[in-house]
Design a protein around this motif. Structure first.
Motif, mmCIF file in Angstrom:
data_model
loop_
_atom_site.group_PDB
_atom_site.id
_atom_site.type_symbol
_atom_site.label_atom_id
_atom_site.label_comp_id
_atom_site.label_asym_id
_atom_site.label_seq_id
_atom_site.Cartn_x
_atom_site.Cartn_y
_atom_site.Cartn_z
ATOM 1 N N ALA A 90 88.078 -39.256 122.823
ATOM 2 C CA ALA A 90 87.746 -38.115 121.980
ATOM 3 C C ALA A 90 86.555 -37.379 122.579
ATOM 4 N N VAL A 91 86.277 -36.217 122.027
ATOM 5 C CA VAL A 91 84.997 -35.555 122.276
ATOM 6 C C VAL A 91 84.028 -36.075 121.222
ATOM 7 N N TYR A 92 82.890 -36.547 121.667
ATOM 8 C CA TYR A 92 81.883 -37.114 120.775
ATOM 9 C C TYR A 92 80.753 -36.110 120.587
ATOM 10 N N TYR A 93 80.376 -35.930 119.312
ATOM 11 C CA TYR A 93 79.359 -34.951 118.944
ATOM 12 C C TYR A 93 78.206 -35.629 118.212
ATOM 13 N N CYS A 94 77.028 -35.162 118.507
ATOM 14 C CA CYS A 94 75.832 -35.542 117.773
ATOM 15 C C CYS A 94 75.646 -34.530 116.642
ATOM 16 N N LYS A 95 75.148 -34.988 115.507
ATOM 17 C CA LYS A 95 74.999 -34.093 114.367
ATOM 18 C C LYS A 95 73.772 -34.422 113.549
ATOM 19 N N THR A 96 73.175 -33.362 112.987
ATOM 20 C CA THR A 96 72.202 -33.532 111.931
ATOM 21 C C THR A 96 72.418 -32.426 110.911
ATOM 22 N N ASN A 97 71.691 -32.457 109.837
ATOM 23 C CA ASN A 97 71.868 -31.422 108.828
ATOM 24 C C ASN A 97 70.587 -31.256 108.030
ATOM 25 N N ASP A 98 70.448 -30.079 107.446
ATOM 26 C CA ASP A 98 69.337 -29.813 106.534
ATOM 27 C C ASP A 98 69.839 -28.896 105.426
ATOM 28 N N ASN A 99 68.923 -28.309 104.690
ATOM 29 C CA ASN A 99 69.315 -27.459 103.551
ATOM 30 C C ASN A 99 70.105 -26.232 103.982
#
Length: 114
Positions: A90-99
């Motif tokens: 697969a293609v692997y992605y890093c992620k984060t999130n905020d408001n």
């Protein structure tokens, strides 16, 4: 917010890879970080995440094989992948999130093939 992944490649079944992701533009140590993957023709799925207090969780199919970790001094999050199988391709992605929303990196390709 910027996330840059590295470390993908081609590996034989049973092999190992370590993915890295460097974050910038946000207070990295305070944020939950996660790894996601998207195989051809499939939806993107969460693989593992790690909170700001280093609490981790994994999807069932990678438990015991993958390990997520972080180094806040370097703004880095890692995914150690052992005993890789063709279904991990697969293609692997890093992620984060905020408001304001979710942030993904550009992705790194992992191919498991004999």
């Amino acid at each position: 917010v910027q996330l840059v992944e590295s470390g993908g490649g081609v590996v034989q079944p049973g092999g190992s890879l370590t993915l890295s992701c460097k974050g910038s533009g946000f207070p990295f140590s305070l944020y939950t970080m996660s790894w996601h993957r998207q195989a051809p023709g499939k939806w993107r799925q969460l693989v593992a995440d790690i909170t700001n207090i280093r609490r981790t969780s994994y999807i069932e199919s990678v438990k015991g094989r993958f390990t997520i970790s972080r180094d806040n001094s370097k703004n880095m999050v890692y995914l150690q992948m052992n005993n890789l199988q063709p279904e991990d391709t697969a293609v692997y992605y890093c992620k984060t999130n905020d408001n304001h929303g979710d942030y993904f990196g550009q992705g790194t390709q992992v191919t498991v093939s004999a």
